[in-house]
Motif scaffolding. Structure first.
Motif, short mmCIF file in Angstrom:
data_model
loop_
_atom_site.label_atom_id
_atom_site.label_comp_id
_atom_site.label_asym_id
_atom_site.label_seq_id
_atom_site.Cartn_x
_atom_site.Cartn_y
_atom_site.Cartn_z
N ILE A 193 29.24 28.26 37.43
CA ILE A 193 29.00 29.57 36.79
C ILE A 193 29.53 29.56 35.36
CG2 ILE A 193 29.82 31.98 36.81
CD1 ILE A 193 29.51 31.79 39.95
N ASP A 194 30.71 29.01 35.17
CA ASP A 194 31.31 28.92 33.84
C ASP A 194 30.37 28.17 32.89
OD1 ASP A 194 33.02 27.29 31.77
OD2 ASP A 194 34.28 28.99 32.36
N PRO A 242 32.86 33.69 30.04
CA PRO A 242 33.26 34.52 31.18
C PRO A 242 34.31 35.55 30.77
CG PRO A 242 34.21 32.31 31.36
CD PRO A 242 33.29 32.29 30.17
N SER A 272 36.49 32.22 36.15
CA SER A 272 35.28 32.64 35.43
C SER A 272 34.36 33.49 36.28
CB SER A 272 34.53 31.40 34.95
OG SER A 272 35.40 30.61 34.16
N SER A 273 34.77 33.74 37.52
CA SER A 273 33.99 34.58 38.43
C SER A 273 34.94 35.09 39.52
CB SER A 273 32.87 33.76 39.10
OG SER A 273 33.42 32.70 39.86
N SER A 279 27.05 41.81 40.52
CA SER A 279 27.39 40.97 41.67
C SER A 279 26.33 41.12 42.75
CB SER A 279 28.78 41.30 42.21
OG SER A 279 28.74 42.39 43.11
N THR A 303 35.99 37.47 32.63
CA THR A 303 37.11 37.59 33.58
C THR A 303 38.22 36.60 33.31
OG1 THR A 303 35.97 36.09 35.11
CG2 THR A 303 35.65 38.45 35.47
N ASN A 361 32.41 28.37 40.97
CA ASN A 361 33.00 28.99 39.78
C ASN A 361 32.79 28.13 38.53
OD1 ASN A 361 35.08 30.97 38.51
ND2 ASN A 361 35.84 28.92 38.00
N ILE A 408 29.45 37.16 44.97
CA ILE A 408 29.78 36.52 43.69
C ILE A 408 29.58 37.56 42.61
CG2 ILE A 408 29.25 34.66 42.07
CD1 ILE A 408 28.38 32.95 44.38
N ASP A 409 30.67 37.80 41.87
CA ASP A 409 30.69 38.82 40.82
C ASP A 409 30.92 38.11 39.49
OD1 ASP A 409 31.18 40.98 39.11
OD2 ASP A 409 32.38 42.07 40.59
N VAL A 410 29.96 38.29 38.58
CA VAL A 410 30.08 37.64 37.27
C VAL A 410 30.06 38.70 36.16
CG1 VAL A 410 29.00 35.51 38.06
CG2 VAL A 410 27.58 37.26 36.98
#
Ligand code: MF3
Ligand code: CO
Ligand code: CO
Length: 277
Positions: free
Chosen positions: A60-61, A71, A82-83, A124, A73, A57, A110-112
């Motif tokens: 990803i951020d 992000p 952030s995911s 995702s 989310t 996460n 993994i859903d972004v």
């Protein structure tokens, strides 16, 4: 005198407001979609046994911010990350955690959603954490990808929106996967979760006519066991009630004159796992 209707406008279909996006909007959504897909590409080699979902996460951020986005989310309706990282029997909205360490046999979604200059790119993918994923899990992941792509392939202007769910069902059923009914795809653009709702199963009365310029996600969740889900006490994590495996893929798409265009295609060409990294 300009009688030309604005290119970006709302249509009211059966009491539902659906936005039709213009060429500039679609270009902005191509950017947001490409960035979401790039973030998924970048995290791919790091999705391995031994890593915590919190570590993924945080990476990803950083990838999102490096691309000039944020992000969407994080803080969305109070969501704390952030995911979303959903492992095995977690259906969706798994909250990344220091203590959730991936194992060789895990399947992971993994859903972004990146917010890029005001526009949302939402996608995702599934990942296999090692070589030890049982056949049952690999088959579910495969079926879910095929179901999403069948749903996307059914999209064309003039058709009713329920062709998407019908196509998803046509892949899920013969493969004996159940379809989660309590979550839907959604309009996406300047608003993260907009109308229309995109059902993942065939809903006979849901006949909203697809039009060129509509933008929405196709994001079916399929389970190896029963379709029933429950939400854990954290208020977010959805799991299968029977603890059977669950899988999901998600693309953001725009309806075109002939069919549709996928806005979140992988620049690296990653479609379904195993990914060639
Ligand atoms: N990205 C998810 C979707 O596909 C939504 C996540 S909302 C969150 O619609 F708050 F859980 F992050
Ligand atoms: Co979505
Ligand atoms: Co998403």
């Amino acid at each position: 005198m300009n009688k030309k209707r604005p290119l970006s406008h709302d249509v009211d279909l059966q009491g539902r407001r659906v936005t039709i996006y213009d060429a500039d909007d679609i270009e902005n959504m191509r950017s947001a979609g490409r960035k979401a897909a790039t973030v998924l590409d970048e995290i791919t080699p790091l999705v391995q046994a031994g890593v915590s979902t919190k570590k993924l996460n945080d990476l990803i951020d950083g990838f999102m911010r490096d691309l000039g986005g944020v992000p969407a989310t994080l803080g969305y309706k109070g969501y704390p990350a952030s995911s979303c990282i959903s492992v095995n029997h977690v259906v969706n909205h798994g909250i990344p955690s220091e203590t959730k360490i991936l194992a060789e046999s895990d399947i992971v979604n993994i859903d972004v959603t990146i917010l890029d200059n005001g526009w949302h790119g939402d996608s995702s993918r599934m990942f296999l954490c090692g070589d030890k994923v049982p056949q049952k899990g690999r088959k579910l992941v495969d079926t879910t990808y095929d179901a999403m792509m069948a749903g996307i392939a059914a999209v064309a202007p003039g058709r009713p929106i329920n062709v998407i769910g019908k196509a998803i069902e046509s892949v899920a059923k013969p493969n004996r996967a159940s379809i989660v009914e309590s979550f839907v795809g959604h309009g996406v653009g300047l608003i993260f979760h907009d109308s229309p709702a995109v059902f993942n199963y065939y809903c006979e009365r849901d006949t909203l006519t697809l039009e060129e310029g509509m933008i929405f996600t196709v994001e079916p969740m399929l389970n190896a066991g029963r379709k029933d889900v429950k939400i854990l006490n954290d208020g977010w994590t959805a799991v299968t009630r029977d603890r059977s495996l669950s899988a999901q893929f998600e693309h953001s798409i725009v309806v075109t004159a002939k069919g549709c265009e996928i806005l979140t295609l992988s620049p690296m060409g990653y479609t379904k796992p195993p990914y060639p990294v």
